[in-house]
Design a protein around this motif. Structure first.
Motif, PDB file in Angstrom:
ATOM      1  N   ARG A 113       1.846 -13.153   8.877  1.00 58.92           N
ATOM      2  CA  ARG A 113       1.720 -14.507   7.764  1.00 58.92           C
ATOM      3  C   ARG A 113       1.263 -15.499   8.120  1.00 58.92           C
ATOM      4  O   ARG A 113       1.182 -17.063   7.137  1.00 58.92           O
ATOM      5  N   ALA A 114       1.233 -15.981   9.844  1.00 62.32           N
ATOM      6  CA  ALA A 114       0.822 -17.818   9.505  1.00 62.32           C
ATOM      7  C   ALA A 114      -0.897 -17.360  10.901  1.00 62.32           C
ATOM      8  O   ALA A 114      -1.669 -18.161  10.527  1.00 62.32           O
ATOM      9  N   ALA A 115      -1.389 -16.244  10.161  1.00 61.90           N
ATOM     10  CA  ALA A 115      -2.298 -15.870  10.889  1.00 61.90           C
ATOM     11  C   ALA A 115      -3.529 -15.087  10.045  1.00 61.90           C
ATOM     12  O   ALA A 115      -2.900 -15.002   8.609  1.00 61.90           O
ATOM     13  N   PRO A 116      -4.786 -15.309   9.920  1.00 66.05           N
ATOM     14  CA  PRO A 116      -5.728 -14.837   8.591  1.00 66.05           C
ATOM     15  C   PRO A 116      -5.535 -12.690   8.906  1.00 66.05           C
ATOM     16  O   PRO A 116      -6.263 -11.958   8.435  1.00 66.05           O
ATOM     17  N   VAL A 117      -4.695 -12.591   8.637  1.00 68.24           N
ATOM     18  CA  VAL A 117      -4.303 -11.083   8.697  1.00 68.24           C
ATOM     19  C   VAL A 117      -3.005 -10.508   7.907  1.00 68.24           C
ATOM     20  O   VAL A 117      -1.889 -11.236   7.927  1.00 68.24           O
ATOM     21  N   GLU A 118      -3.324  -9.632   6.951  1.00 68.46           N
ATOM     22  CA  GLU A 118      -3.010  -8.882   6.306  1.00 68.46           C
ATOM     23  C   GLU A 118      -2.184  -7.548   7.022  1.00 68.46           C
ATOM     24  O   GLU A 118      -2.878  -7.230   7.787  1.00 68.46           O
ATOM     25  N   VAL A 119      -0.723  -7.547   7.219  1.00 68.53           N
ATOM     26  CA  VAL A 119       0.411  -5.785   7.523  1.00 68.53           C
ATOM     27  C   VAL A 119       0.661  -5.486   6.260  1.00 68.53           C
ATOM     28  O   VAL A 119       1.269  -5.727   5.380  1.00 68.53           O
ATOM     29  N   TYR A 120       0.428  -3.747   6.651  1.00 61.71           N
ATOM     30  CA  TYR A 120       1.267  -2.752   6.037  1.00 61.71           C
ATOM     31  C   TYR A 120       2.119  -1.693   6.810  1.00 61.71           C
ATOM     32  O   TYR A 120       1.263  -1.169   7.628  1.00 61.71           O
ATOM     33  N   ASP A 121       3.334  -1.183   6.663  1.00 63.01           N
ATOM     34  CA  ASP A 121       4.079  -0.726   6.949  1.00 63.01           C
ATOM     35  C   ASP A 121       3.842   0.586   6.399  1.00 63.01           C
ATOM     36  O   ASP A 121       3.187   0.755   5.381  1.00 63.01           O
ATOM     37  N   GLY A 122       4.397   1.252   6.600  1.00 64.12           N
ATOM     38  CA  GLY A 122       4.240   3.304   6.547  1.00 64.12           C
ATOM     39  C   GLY A 122       4.690   3.033   4.781  1.00 64.12           C
ATOM     40  O   GLY A 122       3.194   3.747   3.427  1.00 64.12           O
ATOM     41  N   VAL A 123       5.456   2.034   3.646  1.00 61.43           N
ATOM     42  CA  VAL A 123       5.818   2.729   2.317  1.00 61.43           C
ATOM     43  C   VAL A 123       4.537   1.218   2.473  1.00 61.43           C
ATOM     44  O   VAL A 123       3.891   2.006   0.806  1.00 61.43           O
ATOM     45  N   GLY A 124       4.275   0.155   2.642  1.00 57.30           N
ATOM     46  CA  GLY A 124       3.477  -0.625   2.038  1.00 57.30           C
ATOM     47  C   GLY A 124       2.166  -0.088   1.823  1.00 57.30           C
ATOM     48  O   GLY A 124       0.694  -0.114   0.871  1.00 57.30           O
ATOM     49  N   LEU A 125       1.540   0.842   3.101  1.00 61.65           N
ATOM     50  CA  LEU A 125       0.354   1.553   3.161  1.00 61.65           C
ATOM     51  C   LEU A 125       0.434   2.881   1.613  1.00 61.65           C
ATOM     52  O   LEU A 125      -0.909   2.673   1.275  1.00 61.65           O
ATOM     53  N   VAL A 126       1.164   3.403   1.460  1.00 61.15           N
ATOM     54  CA  VAL A 126       0.796   4.687   0.469  1.00 61.15           C
ATOM     55  C   VAL A 126       1.454   4.374  -0.818  1.00 61.15           C
ATOM     56  O   VAL A 126       0.948   4.384  -1.608  1.00 61.15           O
ATOM     57  N   SER A 127       1.578   2.634  -0.717  1.00 56.19           N
ATOM     58  CA  SER A 127       1.696   2.273  -1.885  1.00 56.19           C
ATOM     59  C   SER A 127       0.343   1.196  -2.183  1.00 56.19           C
ATOM     60  O   SER A 127      -0.399   1.533  -3.372  1.00 56.19           O
ATOM     61  N   MET A 128      -0.541   0.804  -0.945  1.00 54.94           N
ATOM     62  CA  MET A 128      -1.337   0.224  -2.100  1.00 54.94           C
ATOM     63  C   MET A 128      -2.622   1.627  -1.471  1.00 54.94           C
ATOM     64  O   MET A 128      -3.386   1.885  -3.123  1.00 54.94           O
ATOM     65  N   ALA A 129      -2.082   2.543  -1.392  1.00 49.66           N
ATOM     66  CA  ALA A 129      -3.246   3.326  -1.247  1.00 49.66           C
ATOM     67  C   ALA A 129      -3.245   3.889  -3.039  1.00 49.66           C
ATOM     68  O   ALA A 129      -3.873   4.364  -3.812  1.00 49.66           O
ATOM     69  N   ARG A 130      -1.944   4.081  -3.250  1.00 50.90           N
ATOM     70  CA  ARG A 130      -1.914   4.944  -4.745  1.00 50.90           C
ATOM     71  C   ARG A 130      -2.074   3.766  -5.730  1.00 50.90           C
ATOM     72  O   ARG A 130      -2.712   4.629  -6.716  1.00 50.90           O
ATOM     73  N   ASP A 131      -1.909   2.208  -5.198  1.00 48.78           N
ATOM     74  CA  ASP A 131      -2.353   1.506  -6.632  1.00 48.78           C
ATOM     75  C   ASP A 131      -3.487   1.297  -6.007  1.00 48.78           C
ATOM     76  O   ASP A 131      -4.641   0.742  -7.611  1.00 48.78           O
ATOM     77  N   ALA A 132      -4.525   2.104  -5.819  1.00 49.66           N
ATOM     78  CA  ALA A 132      -5.771   1.927  -5.393  1.00 49.66           C
ATOM     79  C   ALA A 132      -6.280   3.336  -6.079  1.00 49.66           C
ATOM     80  O   ALA A 132      -7.427   3.785  -5.952  1.00 49.66           O
ATOM     81  N   GLY A 133      -5.377   4.422  -6.236  1.00 45.46           N
ATOM     82  CA  GLY A 133      -6.112   5.640  -6.740  1.00 45.46           C
ATOM     83  C   GLY A 133      -6.604   6.825  -5.782  1.00 45.46           C
ATOM     84  O   GLY A 133      -7.255   7.606  -5.903  1.00 45.46           O
ATOM     85  N   VAL A 134      -6.044   6.520  -4.943  1.00 44.78           N
ATOM     86  CA  VAL A 134      -6.179   7.525  -3.293  1.00 44.78           C
ATOM     87  C   VAL A 134      -5.430   8.176  -3.085  1.00 44.78           C
ATOM     88  O   VAL A 134      -3.875   8.012  -3.073  1.00 44.78           O
ATOM     89  N   GLU A 135      -5.437   9.440  -3.357  1.00 42.42           N
ATOM     90  CA  GLU A 135      -4.587  10.714  -2.955  1.00 42.42           C
ATOM     91  C   GLU A 135      -4.163  10.726  -1.639  1.00 42.42           C
ATOM     92  O   GLU A 135      -4.891  10.343  -0.618  1.00 42.42           O
ATOM     93  N   ILE A 136      -2.935  10.507  -2.024  1.00 48.33           N
ATOM     94  CA  ILE A 136      -2.003  11.013  -0.332  1.00 48.33           C
ATOM     95  C   ILE A 136      -2.394  12.977   0.463  1.00 48.33           C
ATOM     96  O   ILE A 136      -1.491  13.428  -0.441  1.00 48.33           O
ATOM     97  N   PRO A 137      -3.175  12.784   0.838  1.00 46.65           N
ATOM     98  CA  PRO A 137      -3.193  13.975   1.774  1.00 46.65           C
ATOM     99  C   PRO A 137      -1.959  14.612   2.006  1.00 46.65           C
ATOM    100  O   PRO A 137      -1.495  14.159   2.971  1.00 46.65           O
ATOM    101  N   THR A 138      -2.356  15.916   2.073  1.00 46.47           N
ATOM    102  CA  THR A 138      -1.272  16.952   2.463  1.00 46.47           C
ATOM    103  C   THR A 138      -1.537  17.791   3.360  1.00 46.47           C
ATOM    104  O   THR A 138      -2.539  18.274   3.572  1.00 46.47           O
ATOM    105  N   PRO A 139      -1.109  17.781   5.195  1.00 48.55           N
ATOM    106  CA  PRO A 139      -1.518  17.647   6.304  1.00 48.55           C
ATOM    107  C   PRO A 139      -1.597  19.662   5.700  1.00 48.55           C
ATOM    108  O   PRO A 139      -3.097  20.157   6.289  1.00 48.55           O
ATOM    109  N   SER A 140      -1.088  20.195   4.919  1.00 50.61           N
ATOM    110  CA  SER A 140      -1.727  21.996   4.595  1.00 50.61           C
ATOM    111  C   SER A 140      -2.047  22.348   3.620  1.00 50.61           C
ATOM    112  O   SER A 140      -3.282  23.146   3.768  1.00 50.61           O
ATOM    113  N   ASP A 141      -2.922  21.584   2.824  1.00 47.38           N
ATOM    114  CA  ASP A 141      -3.875  20.990   2.329  1.00 47.38           C
ATOM    115  C   ASP A 141      -5.269  20.968   3.245  1.00 47.38           C
ATOM    116  O   ASP A 141      -6.512  21.289   2.600  1.00 47.38           O
TER     117      ASP A 141
END
Length: 152
Positions: A113-141
């Motif tokens: 928050r004090a640096a010019p760096v944005e951080v995302y945890d696993g939940v945030g990463l998945v939300s970011m991907a979904r918002d951008a229309g990026v499919e969350i792949p499945t290892p079995s696929d």
């Protein structure tokens, strides 16, 4: 695997790098190119766009605006945020993003928050991907060609 981020952690290196590169869609004005996954499970995506305030001409190529997205399979720590903030400042990046399929420590989040760096945890990463229309792949696929490397 309970959360989609767990699926991302289990991807082969090639599939993980492909997913990270597709995250470049979050910033549609930028071209995204991913480096191969490191042995530590990190993919760095270089984001580049021509600066709109500096048009290209025959005598001088356009200056590029650069940013970096780093996606990891490990937790984001205070030390990593500090190092990434220095990296971003030294290279004059427009922005820098650290994302993980795991957790961001409380100290790392506070420092970001004090640096010019944005951080995302696993939940945030998945939300970011979904918002951008990026499919969350499945290892079995994945095809057997991409699944030659085992990960946590």
């Amino acid at each position: 695997m309970h959360h989609p981020a767990d699926r991302l952690a289990a991807l082969s290196d090639a599939a993980f790098a492909t997913f990270a590169e597709r995250l470049g869609r979050v910033w549609p004005d930028y071209d995204a190119v991913a480096a191969p996954t490191t042995p530590e499970g990190v993919v760095e995506v270089s984001l580049v766009r021509e600066r709109p305030d500096r048009p290209n001409d025959a005598d001088r190529p356009a200056d590029a605006e650069r940013a970096v997205l780093r996606v990891s399979r490990e937790s984001v720590t205070l030390e990593e945020v500090n190092e990434f903030a220095v990296f971003a400042a030294e290279r004059g990046l427009a922005f820098a993003v650290l994302a993980t399929v795991d957790e961001v420590t409380r100290e790392a989040a506070a420092r970001a928050r004090a640096a010019p760096v944005e951080v995302y945890d696993g939940v945030g990463l998945v939300s970011m991907a979904r918002d951008a229309g990026v499919e969350i792949p499945t290892p079995s696929d994945e095809s057997s060609d991409d699944s030659d490397t085992d990960h946590r």
